[in-house]
Design a protein around this motif. Structure first.
Motif, PDB file in Angstrom:
ATOM      1  N   ALA A  64      10.238 -27.580  99.145  1.00 13.27           N
ATOM      2  CA  ALA A  64      10.414 -27.099 100.518  1.00 13.27           C
ATOM      3  C   ALA A  64      10.653 -25.591 100.538  1.00 13.27           C
ATOM      4  N   ALA A  65      11.431 -25.094  99.576  1.00 10.18           N
ATOM      5  CA  ALA A  65      11.682 -23.655  99.502  1.00 10.18           C
ATOM      6  C   ALA A  65      10.385 -22.895  99.209  1.00 10.18           C
ATOM      7  N   LEU A  66       9.577 -23.429  98.304  1.00  9.70           N
ATOM      8  CA  LEU A  66       8.289 -22.794  98.017  1.00  9.70           C
ATOM      9  C   LEU A  66       7.409 -22.776  99.263  1.00  9.70           C
ATOM     10  N   ALA A  67       7.416 -23.858 100.014  1.00 10.71           N
ATOM     11  CA  ALA A  67       6.627 -23.912 101.251  1.00 10.71           C
ATOM     12  C   ALA A  67       7.073 -22.835 102.228  1.00 10.71           C
ATOM     13  N   ARG A  68       8.379 -22.631 102.324  1.00 14.10           N
ATOM     14  CA  ARG A  68       8.887 -21.591 103.228  1.00 14.10           C
ATOM     15  C   ARG A  68       8.413 -20.211 102.783  1.00 14.10           C
ATOM     16  N   ALA A  69       8.420 -19.954 101.473  1.00 14.49           N
ATOM     17  CA  ALA A  69       7.969 -18.658 100.972  1.00 14.49           C
ATOM     18  C   ALA A  69       6.486 -18.449 101.266  1.00 14.49           C
ATOM     19  N   LEU A  70       5.667 -19.477 101.016  1.00 14.33           N
ATOM     20  CA  LEU A  70       4.238 -19.370 101.298  1.00 14.33           C
ATOM     21  C   LEU A  70       3.988 -19.178 102.792  1.00 14.33           C
ATOM     22  N   SER A  71       4.773 -19.865 103.604  1.00 10.72           N
ATOM     23  CA  SER A  71       4.650 -19.723 105.051  1.00 10.72           C
ATOM     24  C   SER A  71       4.943 -18.290 105.482  1.00 10.72           C
TER      25      SER A  71
ATOM     26  N   THR B 206      25.584 -11.818  93.249  1.00  8.14           N
ATOM     27  CA  THR B 206      25.033 -11.704  91.911  1.00  8.14           C
ATOM     28  C   THR B 206      23.793 -12.577  91.762  1.00  8.14           C
ATOM     29  N   ALA B 207      22.792 -12.033  91.060  1.00  5.56           N
ATOM     30  CA  ALA B 207      21.501 -12.717  90.947  1.00  5.56           C
ATOM     31  C   ALA B 207      21.611 -14.016  90.168  1.00  5.56           C
ATOM     32  N   GLY B 208      22.544 -14.102  89.237  1.00  4.85           N
ATOM     33  CA  GLY B 208      22.669 -15.293  88.414  1.00  4.85           C
ATOM     34  C   GLY B 208      23.553 -16.365  89.011  1.00  4.85           C
ATOM     35  N   SER B 209      23.947 -16.190  90.251  1.00  4.37           N
ATOM     36  CA  SER B 209      24.906 -17.097  90.861  1.00  4.37           C
ATOM     37  C   SER B 209      24.218 -18.346  91.382  1.00  4.37           C
ATOM     38  N   VAL B 210      25.031 -19.331  91.783  1.00  6.25           N
ATOM     39  CA  VAL B 210      24.476 -20.557  92.361  1.00  6.25           C
ATOM     40  C   VAL B 210      23.723 -20.272  93.646  1.00  6.25           C
ATOM     41  N   MET B 211      24.054 -19.166  94.294  1.00  8.66           N
ATOM     42  CA  MET B 211      23.365 -18.838  95.543  1.00  8.66           C
ATOM     43  C   MET B 211      21.863 -18.685  95.313  1.00  8.66           C
ATOM     44  N   PHE B 212      21.495 -18.206  94.137  1.00 12.58           N
ATOM     45  CA  PHE B 212      20.082 -17.950  93.862  1.00 12.58           C
ATOM     46  C   PHE B 212      19.557 -18.846  92.746  1.00 12.58           C
ATOM     47  N   GLY B 213      20.266 -19.917  92.438  1.00 13.09           N
ATOM     48  CA  GLY B 213      19.798 -20.858  91.437  1.00 13.09           C
ATOM     49  C   GLY B 213      19.054 -22.009  92.088  1.00 13.09           C
ATOM     50  N   GLY B 214      18.426 -22.823  91.269  1.00 14.12           N
ATOM     51  CA  GLY B 214      17.823 -24.067  91.750  1.00 14.12           C
ATOM     52  C   GLY B 214      16.738 -23.852  92.782  1.00 14.12           C
ATOM     53  N   ASN B 215      17.058 -24.123  94.047  1.00  9.69           N
ATOM     54  CA  ASN B 215      16.045 -24.138  95.100  1.00  9.69           C
ATOM     55  C   ASN B 215      15.968 -22.829  95.877  1.00  9.69           C
ATOM     56  N   TYR B 216      16.741 -21.855  95.471  1.00  8.84           N
ATOM     57  CA  TYR B 216      16.821 -20.637  96.261  1.00  8.84           C
ATOM     58  C   TYR B 216      16.438 -19.426  95.414  1.00  8.84           C
ATOM     59  N   SER B 217      16.235 -18.335  96.078  1.00 11.76           N
ATOM     60  CA  SER B 217      16.010 -17.059  95.415  1.00 11.76           C
ATOM     61  C   SER B 217      16.506 -15.976  96.355  1.00 11.76           C
ATOM     62  N   ARG B 218      16.841 -14.854  95.788  1.00 10.83           N
ATOM     63  CA  ARG B 218      17.295 -13.751  96.640  1.00 10.83           C
ATOM     64  C   ARG B 218      16.214 -13.392  97.656  1.00 10.83           C
ATOM     65  N   GLY B 219      14.972 -13.385  97.201  1.00  9.88           N
ATOM     66  CA  GLY B 219      13.879 -13.016  98.095  1.00  9.88           C
ATOM     67  C   GLY B 219      13.764 -13.926  99.302  1.00  9.88           C
ATOM     68  N   LEU B 220      13.945 -15.231  99.089  1.00 11.47           N
ATOM     69  CA  LEU B 220      13.816 -16.179 100.192  1.00 11.47           C
ATOM     70  C   LEU B 220      14.954 -16.014 101.192  1.00 11.47           C
ATOM     71  N   GLU B 221      16.157 -15.697 100.712  1.00  8.23           N
ATOM     72  CA  GLU B 221      17.277 -15.454 101.614  1.00  8.23           C
ATOM     73  C   GLU B 221      17.109 -14.129 102.364  1.00  8.23           C
ATOM     74  N   LEU B 222      16.538 -13.150 101.667  1.00  5.77           N
ATOM     75  CA  LEU B 222      16.480 -11.796 102.213  1.00  5.77           C
ATOM     76  C   LEU B 222      15.302 -11.585 103.163  1.00  5.77           C
ATOM     77  N   ALA B 223      14.185 -12.242 102.897  1.00  5.11           N
ATOM     78  CA  ALA B 223      12.947 -11.946 103.629  1.00  5.11           C
ATOM     79  C   ALA B 223      13.077 -12.071 105.151  1.00  5.11           C
ATOM     80  N   PRO B 224      13.612 -13.193 105.689  1.00  6.09           N
ATOM     81  CA  PRO B 224      13.697 -13.275 107.157  1.00  6.09           C
ATOM     82  C   PRO B 224      14.647 -12.242 107.754  1.00  6.09           C
ATOM     83  N   ILE B 225      15.649 -11.814 106.990  1.00  5.43           N
ATOM     84  CA  ILE B 225      16.559 -10.772 107.468  1.00  5.43           C
ATOM     85  C   ILE B 225      15.813  -9.449 107.562  1.00  5.43           C
ATOM     86  N   LEU B 226      15.025  -9.141 106.528  1.00  3.09           N
ATOM     87  CA  LEU B 226      14.220  -7.910 106.547  1.00  3.09           C
ATOM     88  C   LEU B 226      13.211  -7.946 107.686  1.00  3.09           C
TER      89      LEU B 226
END
Length: 339
Positions: A242-249, A187-207
């Motif tokens: 750090a998460a933002l840096a990973r996304a920009l990278s 779920t998008a509103g879960s702790v998995m995607f709160g704070g320092n994370y986002s679905r996109g950041l978790e999903l992008a390297p898998i894609l």
């Protein structure tokens, strides 16, 4: 949000103005100071709390967590053991004991404690998380980690924590289709995607691993926008930067990603673990920028530190994050050293 640590400190000081011997007041003042990276002051407050009430499990645990936050894991063992002995019916202190062993790369001890906690409470997600970390980082045991998650009474569709852990296991197993499904169903509103994370950041390297570079780039862009919007609420949050840096990278903006990642790696944090995770992100940013030697130097430093909850030999061998380093002389030399 901004000012939270300062407000917490002010509240704790008001408690102690009313009662200087209020043990919980000292613990909470210590935790508030630790939030601002003032670890020595924090430890002094937590020690005073333990002196006042050595018979309270939560006070002993507070001292241990404050020590652990400063990276003093060996010192944290004794008060955490005392906390566990004072609360024999609970898992909290035992899970933290397992976490301390994890940081020190005492993976068998961490695994055994976490297994015991799950026997007492099969739905304890703290214990499950530590056990999966111990199995993957300590032993490269992908099948064991998968079985741990399958035995939980919570399914991946019911718990974002379980989904996140399962996605990590499947990524290590190189089953990227399964990992993608697990991230997408959380779920998008879960702790998995709160704070320092986002679905996109978790999903992008898998894609990216699945060969869908267009979708991966879109996911990185989504993550960048989400994380940039959160920066004003966490201007001193090392993990957020750090998460933002990973996304920009991931978008190829290497100069800006490196600047942000380097700043994040030196920010004061409540837990040394957060700083270690920021340093791990910096190594990833260096790797993507083609700076293999810098990336390996950062990984070597983490392997020399008590950072067993972040990096291990098995992680270097199995985690697909580091695939771009495989075959480089620097990475081969690091693995040979670690043998």
């Amino acid at each position: 949000g901004p000012g939270a640590a300062e407000e917490a400190e002010a509240s704790a000081r008001r408690v102690l103005a009313l009662d200087p011997d209020h043990a919980a007041g000292h613990v909470h003042l210590g935790l508030a100071l630790a939030m601002r990276g003032r670890h020595e002051e924090a430890i002094a407050e937590a020690r005073e709390a333990a002196r006042l009430r050595p018979d309270k499990s939560n006070i002993q645990a507070g001292l241990a967590i404050t020590l652990a936050g400063a990276g003093r894991y060996e010192e944290a063992k004794a008060p955490m053991a005392a906390a566990a002995a004072l609360a024999p019916e609970g898992n909290f202190a035992r899970n933290w004991q397992a976490n301390l062993h994890l940081a020190l790369r005492e993976y068998a001890a961490a695994r055994d404690l976490a297994r015991g906690a799950l026997q007492r409470d099969p739905a304890d997600l703290f214990a499950a998380s530590v056990l999966v970390d111990a199995q993957l980082l300590g032993f490269g045991d992908i099948d064991g980690a998968r079985k741990t998650l399958q035995a939980l009474p919570l399914r991946t569709t019911e718990s974002s924590t379980v989904a996140q852990l399962a996605a990590r296991v499947e990524a290590w197993a190189r089953d990227y289709a399964a990992a993608r499904s697990l991230v997408e169903q959380a779920t998008a509103g879960s702790v998995m995607f709160g704070g320092n994370y986002s679905r996109g950041l978790e999903l992008a390297p898998i894609l990216q691993a699945l060969g869908d570079t267009g979708a991966a780039r879109a996911a990185y862009a989504q993550a960048r926008d989400e994380l940039q919007a959160r920066i004003p609420t966490g201007p001193d949050d090392a993990l957020l930067h750090a998460a933002l840096a990973r996304a920009l990278s991931g978008l190829g903006e290497h100069a800006e990603a490196t600047r942000i990642a380097e700043a994040a790696a030196t920010m004061p944090t409540q837990y040394v673990l957060d700083q270690e995770q920021a340093r791990l992100a910096l190594a990833e940013v260096h790797m993507r920028a083609g700076r293999a030697d810098d990336a390996v130097a950062g990984l070597r430093e983490l392997m020399r530190a008590s950072a067993g909850g972040v990096l291990s030999v098995h992680a270097l061998r199995l985690d697909p994050t580091w695939d771009a380093l495989r075959g480089t002389p620097a990475f081969a030399a690091l693995l040979q050293e670690l043998e």
